[in-house]
Design an enzyme around this catalytic site. Structure first.
Site, short mmCIF file in Angstrom:
data_model
loop_
_atom_site.label_atom_id
_atom_site.label_comp_id
_atom_site.label_asym_id
_atom_site.label_seq_id
_atom_site.Cartn_x
_atom_site.Cartn_y
_atom_site.Cartn_z
N THR A 164 0.67 -1.10 -0.16
CA THR A 164 -0.02 0.71 0.44
C THR A 164 0.43 1.31 -0.51
OG1 THR A 164 0.20 0.37 2.10
CG2 THR A 164 -1.89 -0.98 1.54
N HIS A 165 0.32 2.56 -0.79
CA HIS A 165 1.35 3.56 -0.78
C HIS A 165 2.46 3.00 -1.31
CE1 HIS A 165 -1.36 5.57 2.54
NE2 HIS A 165 -1.76 4.22 2.89
N SER A 286 18.40 -1.03 -26.30
CA SER A 286 18.66 0.10 -26.53
C SER A 286 19.48 0.85 -27.47
CB SER A 286 19.46 1.28 -25.47
OG SER A 286 19.58 2.07 -25.76
N LYS A 292 21.12 -2.62 -22.01
CA LYS A 292 19.26 -2.68 -21.39
C LYS A 292 18.26 -3.08 -22.54
CE LYS A 292 17.59 0.56 -19.57
NZ LYS A 292 17.09 2.04 -20.64
N GLU A 299 5.09 -0.11 -21.61
CA GLU A 299 5.06 0.72 -21.30
C GLU A 299 4.27 1.36 -22.96
OE1 GLU A 299 9.37 2.44 -21.02
OE2 GLU A 299 9.38 1.01 -21.85
N LYS A 334 -16.82 9.18 -36.13
CA LYS A 334 -16.02 7.83 -36.70
C LYS A 334 -15.14 7.69 -36.49
CE LYS A 334 -19.75 8.15 -39.96
NZ LYS A 334 -20.17 8.95 -39.27
N1 ARG Z 1 -21.45 10.84 -43.39
C1 ARG Z 1 -22.64 11.56 -42.91
C2 ARG Z 1 -22.01 10.69 -41.39
O1 ARG Z 1 -21.15 9.80 -41.39
C3 ARG Z 1 -23.71 10.02 -43.53
C4 ARG Z 1 -25.18 10.83 -43.06
C5 ARG Z 1 -24.66 11.88 -43.67
N2 ARG Z 1 -26.33 12.08 -43.95
C6 ARG Z 1 -26.76 13.62 -44.65
N3 ARG Z 1 -27.53 14.05 -44.45
N4 ARG Z 1 -25.58 14.26 -44.97
O2 ARG Z 1 -22.64 11.02 -40.63
#
Ligand code: ARG
Length: 470
Positions: A164-165, A286, A292, A299, A334
């Protein structure tokens, strides 16, 4: 893409109402095809199901359906073979595939988008993608969890200092320590499984935002795509990305657990601890210091939490204050999501490969536990069992430890007479509790570090993995 004479826009799919072409920079700025092409499989999957549904309800003829399905198969093959030409003019994965379909099969291709919008299409694609990526990550986590049990199993009685610690606290077994990691990661797996439950609802049919006037059968499409049900509300279906945020939160927590484990591995491979040996294949050298051998894999995993935490904040901020329903902001979901998926999957994989290969240096662990008065609490508990109140026992042991510090000896190395000067109730049987083995064996209850308990915990862990489908 060629525009029709009455469509001066450079986009044949939505350019009808436009009087000029999109600015070239704006076109590139708004396009997502460079990164959303990763969703091609799911996009095609969704289109197949949509076409089948449209045919079933009489919106498409059987011939049109057959043409569409055949065209989609060919496009899938082209993309897989790397012969498909992605174009920024066609903006995103959806329009690239749809335009190619029409090139291939003509009029029927133009009918695929009936009763559908890119808004419900993308909401579906990401869910399908995240569903399968999560399943793949869970398979790797399962490998990691089994690997941890493999690492723990031979070491249910291997003694090391517990901290601990980061100060020596009490002896524990190495198996017990590894099982603590197991618990952390098993909860992470549970969180991912839980995410998948809420994720698995189908947006198709929500169309742009309000639903569609065609007589669609959303339950049928949902079944074809393996969703539990169609989403209840069309506005919510196309707009929220909470499932992606939830995944990133689960990923951030899992990565945080990894950093804790990584930190221990890095410490333990140092010359100062020297508790474990990491096989060479998980380390690098290294370029300047010949001696090393660096624990790069732990890491790097420790460092990668930065981007995953960052992506979580990106997505939370992306979603914040968005009015209903779909907004283009959501296109920004995305890249953070994909990078989170990649980072988590690779980190789990690295750990899954590495864990069973770790070689504990059991003598060094034991020697370290021998230092730092790790059995001091055991002496106090011994005095309590002989009738001394715990506070007084604490004081007595404190004095004995001071003598140990001054004379550089462990409590177990003192003579009975020496110990008795601190309390006359100490007997010869005291040495049973001052040994490391006696100390761990005494913690013999559910969840404790006694070797018998750790053995049972490993058995239960195997059972729990089976029950969780891991
Ligand atoms: N490329 C758009 C997205 O990833 C798809 C939907 C786009 N719809 C639109 N009405 N522009 O969200």
């Amino acid at each position: 893409m060629a525009s029709k004479p009455d469509n001066p826009s450079n986009n044949a799919l939505w350019g009808g109402r436009f009087t000029e072409s999109t600015d070239a920079f704006v076109q590139a700025f708004t396009a997502s095809v460079s990164f959303d092409q990763r969703l091609f499989q799911e996009d095609i999957e969704g289109s197949r199901a949509h076409a089948r549904m449209l045919c079933r309800v009489g919106v498409l003829t059987k011939t049109e359906q057959a043409l569409i399905l055949k065209g989609l198969d060919e496009i899938e093959a082209e993309i897989t073979a790397g012969t498909f030409t992605w174009s920024v003019e066609r903006e995103d994965v959806h329009m690239n595939i749809e335009a190619r379909l029409t090139e291939k099969i003509g009029e029927a291709g133009k009918k695929l988008h009936t009763g559908r919008s890119r808004n419900d299409q993308i909401a579906t694609d990401i869910r399908l993608h995240l569903r399968s990526e999560t399943t793949a990550i869970l398979a790797e986590i399962s490998r990691l969890l089994h690997g941890l049990l493999t690492l723990a199993e031979p070491h249910t009685g291997t003694i090391m200092p517990g901290f601990t610690h980061l100060q020596t606290a009490q002896p524990v077994t190495f198996g017990h320590h590894v099982l603590a990691w197991f618990e952390m990661i098993l909860r992470d797996a549970g969180r991912l499984i839980d995410c998948q439950r809420r994720l698995n609802m189908m947006p198709l049919g929500a169309a742009a935002l309000a639903g569609t006037s065609y007589p669609i059968d959303r339950h049928f499409t949902a079944e074809l795509l393996g969703f539990d049900a169609p989403t209840e509300n069309s506005l919510d279906a196309v707009s929220d990305r909470d499932f992606a945020i939830e995944f990133c939160a689960a990923a951030a927590l899992c990565m945080t657990h990894f950093t804790r484990i990584a930190e221990e591995l890095v410490l333990w491979t140092s010359a100062q601890f020297d508790f474990i040996e990491l096989p060479d294949r998980f380390c690098t050298g290294s370029s300047i210091m010949p001696q090393k051998k660096n624990p790069d894999v732990p890491e790097l995993v420790r460092g990668k939490v930065g981007r995953v935490n960052g992506h979580l904040i990106s997505l939370l901020t992306l979603m914040k204050s968005q009015p209903l329903a779909y907004n283009k902001d959501n296109q920004e979901d995305k890249e953070p999501l994909f990078d989170t998926i990649n980072t988590l999957r690779d980190s789990v994989r690295a750990f899954a490969d590495m864990m069973p290969a770790i070689k504990p240096k059991t003598d060094n662990m034991r020697n370290a536990a021998q230092q730092g008065f790790s059995t001091a609490t055991d002496l106090a508990d011994y005095l309590v069992r002989k009738g001394l109140p715990f506070r007084d026992a604490h004081e007595v042991v404190g004095q004995a430890v001071r003598l140990g510090v001054d004379t550089q000896r462990d409590l177990s190395e003192m003579s009975l007479t020496e110990l008795q000067q601190f309390s006359p109730i100490i007997d010869g049987d005291v040495f049973d509790v001052l040994t490391l083995e006696g100390s761990v064996a005494a913690r013999n209850h559910f969840g404790g570090t006694a070797p018998d308990q750790v053995k049972q915990a490993i058995q239960r862990a195997r059972q729990r993995l089976t029950e969780a489908g891991l």
